[in-house]
Scaffold this active site. Structure first.
Site, PDB file in Angstrom:
ATOM      1  N   HIS A   1      40.029 -35.985 -47.871  1.00 29.38           N
ATOM      2  CA  HIS A   1      39.228 -36.580 -46.712  1.00 29.38           C
ATOM      3  C   HIS A   1      39.654 -38.216 -46.642  1.00 29.38           C
ATOM      4  CE1 HIS A   1      36.480 -37.978 -43.398  1.00 29.38           C
ATOM      5  NE2 HIS A   1      36.093 -36.691 -43.176  1.00 29.38           N
TER       6      HIS A   1
ATOM      7  N   GLU B   1      42.886 -34.668 -39.175  1.00 30.30           N
ATOM      8  CA  GLU B   1      41.838 -35.469 -38.765  1.00 30.30           C
ATOM      9  C   GLU B   1      42.588 -37.014 -38.456  1.00 30.30           C
ATOM     10  OE1 GLU B   1      37.831 -34.099 -39.786  1.00 30.30           O
ATOM     11  OE2 GLU B   1      38.691 -35.086 -41.583  1.00 30.30           O
TER      12      GLU B   1
HETATM   13  P1  13P Z   1      33.216 -36.786 -36.727  1.00 32.04           P
HETATM   14  O1  13P Z   1      32.999 -35.457 -36.275  1.00 32.04           O
HETATM   15  O2  13P Z   1      31.976 -37.478 -36.896  1.00 32.04           O
HETATM   16  O3  13P Z   1      34.215 -37.597 -35.869  1.00 32.04           O
HETATM   17  O4  13P Z   1      33.806 -36.747 -38.257  1.00 32.04           O
HETATM   18  C1  13P Z   1      34.841 -36.008 -38.434  1.00 32.04           C
HETATM   19  C2  13P Z   1      34.989 -35.729 -39.879  1.00 32.04           C
HETATM   20  O5  13P Z   1      35.128 -36.687 -40.617  1.00 32.04           O
HETATM   21  C3  13P Z   1      34.844 -34.355 -40.427  1.00 32.04           C
HETATM   22  O6  13P Z   1      35.401 -34.243 -41.711  1.00 32.04           O
END
Ligand code: 13P
Length: 239
Positions: free
Chosen positions: A94, A164
């Site tokens: 992450h 992400e």
């Molecule tokens: P948000 O949904 O708060 O933008 O976070 C995304 C995230 O980091 C999920 O792993």
């Protein structure tokens, strides 16, 4: 190992460093998993076994795992320990771990190997910064991250990829639907091996945008942070 092809979509709640025992009890009472989809709740690890659910489409997932298998590494949890506790999924790489805990593609690759060896599905997180996006480096960055993080023996049945964009996390900003579809299509074409991988989108997903994001052809589900902390909102996302 869980059979990923049984599910049309995968939705993951990433609670990060949030939650307490009252919160969890209420959350699991109210959570309404959709039988067609796979729902995974990544709670802080001390609470992983609080999910008492016998159905086969809701799972507890870890947010991280140790690089090491055993030894003098105070505070760590190994893949084998997670597997002993019947955990089937684990986030790796992450962006918050890359940023605050100096994880890199090499450590993420090793963690993913340890997980797969213990029948746990790694969810490998990748994404570009805003600067990289503005310099039109998104695809180059993703290709490098995915190729370097994915173990040689990873395949569509034992590994998930989560895209992400770092600038979309917690910001309320998202790429356009066209941009998301373009990136997911790109990821699946980096190598024939990734063709059938489940690729999830994460970054400011909420009830009001999850439907349109998840309906994109090459989006196989969503990884949700902030909005997953409100069970009513998360129920709408997974419905
Ligand atoms: P948000 O949904 O708060 O933008 O976070 C995304 C995230 O980091 C999920 O792993």
């Amino acid at each position: 190992m869980i059979k990923l092809s049984d599910f049309s979509s995968i939705f993951i709640a990433n609670w990060k460093l949030n939650g307490n025992i009252e919160f969890i009890n209420e959350y699991y009472q109210k959570l309404l998993p959709n039988p067609n989809n796979c729902t995974i709740v990544c709670s802080p690890s001390i609470f992983l076994n609080r999910l008492k659910n016998n159905s086969n489409n809701i799972f507890s997932g870890a947010q991280d795992v140790s690089f090491y298998n055993e030894g003098a590494f105070t505070g760590e949890l190994s893949a084998k320990m997670l597997s002993n506790e019947n955990i089937s999924f684990c986030l790796v790489g992450h962006s918050e771990r890359r940023q605050h805990f100096k994880e890199n593609n090499e450590t993420i690759n090793k963690k993913s190997i340890n997980l797969i060896e213990n029948n746990i599905i790694p969810i490998i997180c990748v994404g570009e910064t805003l600067q990289e996006k503005e310099k039109q480096m998104t695809k180059e960055i993703l290709k490098k991250q995915i190729n370097e993080c994915s173990p040689i023996n990873s395949n569509f049945e034992n590994t998930i990829i989560a895209y992400e964009p770092i600038w979309a996390i917690g910001s309320g900003l998202t790429p356009t639907l066209e941009e998301i579809e373009e990136v997911h299509t790109f990821i699946k074409k980096i190598d024939t091996k990734y063709n059938k991988f489940k690729v999830l989108y994460g970054g400011s997903v909420k009830a009001s945008n999850s439907g349109e994001i998840n309906s994109l052809k090459n989006v196989d589900g969503c990884l949700v942070g902030g909005a997953s902390l409100k069970v009513d909102e998360f129920n709408k996302i997974i419905s």
